[in-house]
Design a protein around this motif. Structure first.
Motif, PDB file in Angstrom:
ATOM      1  N   ILE A 132      14.603  -1.235  -0.631  1.00 17.87           N
ATOM      2  CA  ILE A 132      13.990  -2.609  -0.371  1.00 17.87           C
ATOM      3  C   ILE A 132      14.468  -3.684  -1.274  1.00 17.87           C
ATOM      4  O   ILE A 132      14.340  -4.850  -0.712  1.00 17.87           O
ATOM      5  N   ASN A 133      14.905  -3.465  -2.422  1.00 12.93           N
ATOM      6  CA  ASN A 133      15.284  -4.421  -3.037  1.00 12.93           C
ATOM      7  C   ASN A 133      16.879  -4.617  -3.229  1.00 12.93           C
ATOM      8  O   ASN A 133      17.515  -5.217  -4.245  1.00 12.93           O
ATOM      9  N   ASP A 134      17.520  -3.907  -2.486  1.00 14.96           N
ATOM     10  CA  ASP A 134      19.085  -3.665  -2.692  1.00 14.96           C
ATOM     11  C   ASP A 134      19.806  -4.691  -1.878  1.00 14.96           C
ATOM     12  O   ASP A 134      19.445  -5.639  -1.069  1.00 14.96           O
ATOM     13  N   VAL A 135      21.138  -4.736  -2.224  1.00 16.60           N
ATOM     14  CA  VAL A 135      21.947  -5.513  -1.702  1.00 16.60           C
ATOM     15  C   VAL A 135      22.336  -5.248  -0.149  1.00 16.60           C
ATOM     16  O   VAL A 135      22.479  -3.834  -0.020  1.00 16.60           O
ATOM     17  N   PRO A 136      21.990  -6.069   0.827  1.00 15.44           N
ATOM     18  CA  PRO A 136      22.102  -5.715   2.207  1.00 15.44           C
ATOM     19  C   PRO A 136      23.505  -5.369   2.610  1.00 15.44           C
ATOM     20  O   PRO A 136      24.052  -6.472   3.506  1.00 15.44           O
ATOM     21  N   MET A 137      24.229  -4.269   2.383  1.00 15.17           N
ATOM     22  CA  MET A 137      25.561  -4.214   2.421  1.00 15.17           C
ATOM     23  C   MET A 137      25.884  -3.831   4.146  1.00 15.17           C
ATOM     24  O   MET A 137      26.879  -4.172   4.476  1.00 15.17           O
ATOM     25  N   THR A 138      24.998  -3.175   4.653  1.00 10.01           N
ATOM     26  CA  THR A 138      25.226  -2.970   6.018  1.00 10.01           C
ATOM     27  C   THR A 138      25.241  -4.377   6.990  1.00 10.01           C
ATOM     28  O   THR A 138      26.069  -4.477   7.732  1.00 10.01           O
ATOM     29  N   ASN A 158       7.005   8.165  -3.241  1.00  9.88           N
ATOM     30  CA  ASN A 158       6.051   8.879  -2.837  1.00  9.88           C
ATOM     31  C   ASN A 158       6.836   9.127  -1.395  1.00  9.88           C
ATOM     32  O   ASN A 158       7.601   8.518  -0.720  1.00  9.88           O
ATOM     33  N   ARG A 159       6.131  10.189  -0.715  1.00 14.72           N
ATOM     34  CA  ARG A 159       6.500  10.510   0.718  1.00 14.72           C
ATOM     35  C   ARG A 159       6.480   9.550   1.763  1.00 14.72           C
ATOM     36  O   ARG A 159       7.095   9.508   2.534  1.00 14.72           O
ATOM     37  N   SER A 160       5.067   8.663   1.498  1.00 15.14           N
ATOM     38  CA  SER A 160       5.224   7.704   2.569  1.00 15.14           C
ATOM     39  C   SER A 160       6.214   6.667   2.619  1.00 15.14           C
ATOM     40  O   SER A 160       6.749   6.005   3.497  1.00 15.14           O
ATOM     41  N   VAL A 161       6.845   6.118   1.505  1.00 13.78           N
ATOM     42  CA  VAL A 161       7.980   5.332   1.066  1.00 13.78           C
ATOM     43  C   VAL A 161       9.255   6.095   1.639  1.00 13.78           C
ATOM     44  O   VAL A 161      10.065   5.171   2.201  1.00 13.78           O
ATOM     45  N   GLU A 162       9.370   7.222   1.316  1.00 15.20           N
ATOM     46  CA  GLU A 162      10.654   8.055   1.702  1.00 15.20           C
ATOM     47  C   GLU A 162      10.766   8.002   3.126  1.00 15.20           C
ATOM     48  O   GLU A 162      11.791   7.732   3.602  1.00 15.20           O
ATOM     49  N   LYS A 163       9.660   8.222   3.619  1.00 15.89           N
ATOM     50  CA  LYS A 163       9.688   8.289   5.300  1.00 15.89           C
ATOM     51  C   LYS A 163       9.980   7.028   5.866  1.00 15.89           C
ATOM     52  O   LYS A 163      10.625   7.065   6.945  1.00 15.89           O
ATOM     53  N   LEU A 164       9.529   5.886   5.234  1.00 16.49           N
ATOM     54  CA  LEU A 164       9.977   4.522   5.782  1.00 16.49           C
ATOM     55  C   LEU A 164      11.406   4.520   5.861  1.00 16.49           C
ATOM     56  O   LEU A 164      12.177   4.027   6.997  1.00 16.49           O
ATOM     57  N   ILE A 220       0.727  -1.162  -0.111  1.00 13.61           N
ATOM     58  CA  ILE A 220       0.205   0.023  -0.137  1.00 13.61           C
ATOM     59  C   ILE A 220       0.961   1.385   0.029  1.00 13.61           C
ATOM     60  O   ILE A 220       0.460   2.260  -0.779  1.00 13.61           O
ATOM     61  N   ARG A 221       2.104   1.300   0.668  1.00 13.84           N
ATOM     62  CA  ARG A 221       2.794   2.420   0.768  1.00 13.84           C
ATOM     63  C   ARG A 221       3.442   2.841  -0.729  1.00 13.84           C
ATOM     64  O   ARG A 221       3.407   4.157  -1.086  1.00 13.84           O
ATOM     65  N   TYR A 222       3.629   1.745  -1.560  1.00 19.74           N
ATOM     66  CA  TYR A 222       4.101   1.849  -2.795  1.00 19.74           C
ATOM     67  C   TYR A 222       3.041   2.221  -3.922  1.00 19.74           C
ATOM     68  O   TYR A 222       3.244   3.294  -4.585  1.00 19.74           O
ATOM     69  N   ALA A 223       1.767   1.704  -3.695  1.00 23.51           N
ATOM     70  CA  ALA A 223       0.766   1.769  -4.499  1.00 23.51           C
ATOM     71  C   ALA A 223      -0.501   2.958  -4.194  1.00 23.51           C
ATOM     72  O   ALA A 223      -1.235   2.918  -5.215  1.00 23.51           O
TER      73      ALA A 223
END
Length: 333
Positions: free
Chosen positions: A296-302, A132-138, A13-16
């Motif tokens: 969300i889909n990136d390499v977990p470098m941390t 969108n702002r909802s995803v960026e805030k996350l 929902i955050r994305y859509a």
């Protein structure tokens, strides 16, 4: 990297939500204009629209395939960094005939290198995706995007840390410092010439792995594929409600003659559903273009950096090892 088997509806929902709201209002306006206002001339044949949909689906499929290749290459590169990090620590412990402090400096400098590389790769670029702002805030709440180059001082001497503050590419200079340290160890007789060659082979591979990461980071996904994929998708979804009018033409006539009012929301539902599916497929590819952005889909470098740190400090027989990185909202950074 999302680590839960099924993506939660909260993330979806955050994305859509903005697209779903737009598609609902847009589709409702078109269907109501056709039915209530009698604008029958806005209907278009569905056959050419279906051809466009097939072409768009192939285009999106190609983009998603190439985007995943970029992610998977990035993940393989960091797998190599994990392996060569362990090799480096093992070589230091096996070859260096000096005090434990010297070995600790060489291994800690390597931990500083992987973290410096992670931080450099996480810096935003001119082609970084904006959500969108909802995803960026996350993502802002998780605090893993665009991290500051801090925390390296715990792995380096104050003099070396101060020198790195004015460097353009900190990771590059850390490997250079490793080479200079090896040169001094050879001069002092703490390692042999053969040992030095083995170490420099390790450093060469680290430079190769760093360069591969920088190539992906600094080379955007070809914009002719990324941009036109988005453009073609939106052309299709904007035309879709007009094409569905002809598909439901018989049912619309029945609405006028009978009381089958429920057919109107059904047409709007299918319009929203098809539009959401196509835009979601396109967005999946867009979010996989740059695997080092901390999304969300990136390499977990941390998490990989922390795993390397734990392994290397454990090889030094240290106590009080740090905890592994845990996922936040099922996202592992």
């Amino acid at each position: 990297m999302y680590v839960k088997r099924n993506i939660s509806w909260g993330i979806i929902i955050r994305y859509a939500w903005k697209n779903l709201l737009f598609f609902t209002i847009y589709g409702s306006a078109i269907f109501c204009a056709y039915y209530f206002l009698g604008w029958t001339h806005i209907s278009i044949p569905f056959q050419p629209l279906s051809v466009i949909g097939i072409a768009v689906a192939f285009y999106i499929g190609f983009k998603n395939s190439q985007s995943y290749d970029r992610f998977w290459e990035g993940r393989k590169i960091w797998g190599g960094i994990v392996n060569y990090s362990r090799t480096w620590a093992n070589n230091v412990l096996s070859f260096v005939d000096d005090t434990p402090e010297t070995k600790r400096i060489l291994i800690y400098r390597h931990i500083a290198w992987i973290n410096a590389l992670r931080i450099q790769l996480r810096q935003p670029s001119s082609f970084s995706i904006k959500e969108n702002r909802s995803v960026e805030k996350l993502f802002d709440r998780h605090g893993e995007r665009n991290p500051v180059c801090a925390g390296l001082d715990s792995f380096l001497s104050p003099e070396e840390d101060e020198d790195l503050e004015n460097r353009k590419n900190i990771a590059t200079h850390l490997i250079k410092n490793q080479g200079q340290h090896l040169k001094q160890l050879l001069k002092d007789g703490k390692i042999t010439e053969f040992d030095k060659q083995v170490f420099h082979s390790n450093l060469e591979e680290m430079y190769n792995l760093q360069g591969k990461c920088e190539r992906i980071k600094n080379t955007p996904f070809p914009r002719q594929y990324a941009y036109f994929s988005t453009l073609f998708t939106w052309i299709f979804v904007l035309l879709l409600p007009f094409g569905l009018l002809s598909v439901f033409k018989t049912q619309l006539s029945e609405i006028i003659e009978t009381t089958q009012w429920w057919l109107l929301p059904l047409m709007i539902f299918f319009s929203v559903l098809i539009s959401w599916i196509f835009t979601t497929m396109e967005k999946v590819g867009s979010n996989s273009e740059d695997p080092f952005e901390g999304r969300i889909n990136d390499v977990p470098m941390t998490a990989l950096c922390k795993t390397i740190e734990i392994d290397l400090r454990d090889m030094l027989d240290e106590d009080n090892l740090p905890e592994k990185v845990k996922a936040q909202d099922n996202i592992l950074y």
